[in-house]
Design an enzyme around this catalytic site. Structure first.
Site: not given
Length: 213
Positions: A81, A91, A144, A166
């Site tokens: 990342e 979500r 995360c 990730h």
């Protein structure tokens, strides 16, 4: 002895395993160099506690480098990342049932923090080991990203390099679903190579790692 703190998450969203923790726990105690050792720790998958838990670990262990890892459902490679944003937009609920929408990670904090790891050198090293890897431009807006942002916020003036990776689902997690996956032993090796490259590389390489869309 220098310490590289490597974290993974507990399972979430009805999964019984989280490949980030299953992988990093196998690297606990591994020597990266003659005077460098990996220490692996598990974080809760909860907005209210994950960031504080990470900061407490940093205070306790005083690591020379910190790399947090998490599951990226739908990803097919080791994703290094690049940037964390100051936004929570869940979500699904976390493991404590919280589902913050359009809130900040740190009130009045900067809009974003960049990784201080050599992201492109790490990607190159993992690829040269025969494992799929890429630079990722988004860590999402779930726990995360919160951990990534809190990590960079906590260490911004410390000189301690840090960032986030990730990893894909394990094959057994997506059997019959058709989503990408990566074998656990491949994830473990990819993370080991990435950590080694991060520790050994002080200035990142310059090569294309962006995306068109």
């Amino acid at each position: 002895m220098h310490t590289v703190l490597l974290t993974g998450f507990e399972p979430f969203d009805q999964d019984v395993v989280n490949p980030s923790w299953e992988a990093v726990r196998q690297l606990d105690g591994m020597q990266v160099g003659s005077d460098v050792q990996i220490v692996a720790r598990r974080l809760p998958c909860a907005f209210a506690t994950a960031g504080d838990c990470l900061v407490q670990l940093i205070d306790q262990l005083r690591p020379s480098m910190v790399i947090a890892t998490g599951l990226g459902p739908g990803r097919s490679d080791i994703s290094i990342e690049r940037v964390a944003i100051n936004l929570n937009d869940a979500r699904i609920p976390d493991n404590l049932g919280a589902q913050p929408i359009d809130t900040t990670v740190v009130p009045d904090g900067p809009a974003a923090y960049f990784s201080t790891l050599p992201t492109k050198a790490m990607v190159r090293a993992v690829r040269e080991a025969g494992i799929a890897a890429s630079v990722s431009q988004t860590a999402g807006t779930f726990v995360c990203n919160l951990v990534f942002y809190r990590l960079q916020h906590a260490l911004v003036e410390s000189g301690v390099r840090s960032g986030f990776i990730h990893v894909p689902n394990l094959p057994e997690q997506v059997m019959g679903v058709g989503l990408p996956s990566m074998a656990l032993e491949t994830v473990v090796e990819g993370l080991r190579v990435a950590v080694l490259a991060a520790w050994q590389t002080t200035v990142d390489i310059s090569e294309a790692g962006g995306q068109v869309s």
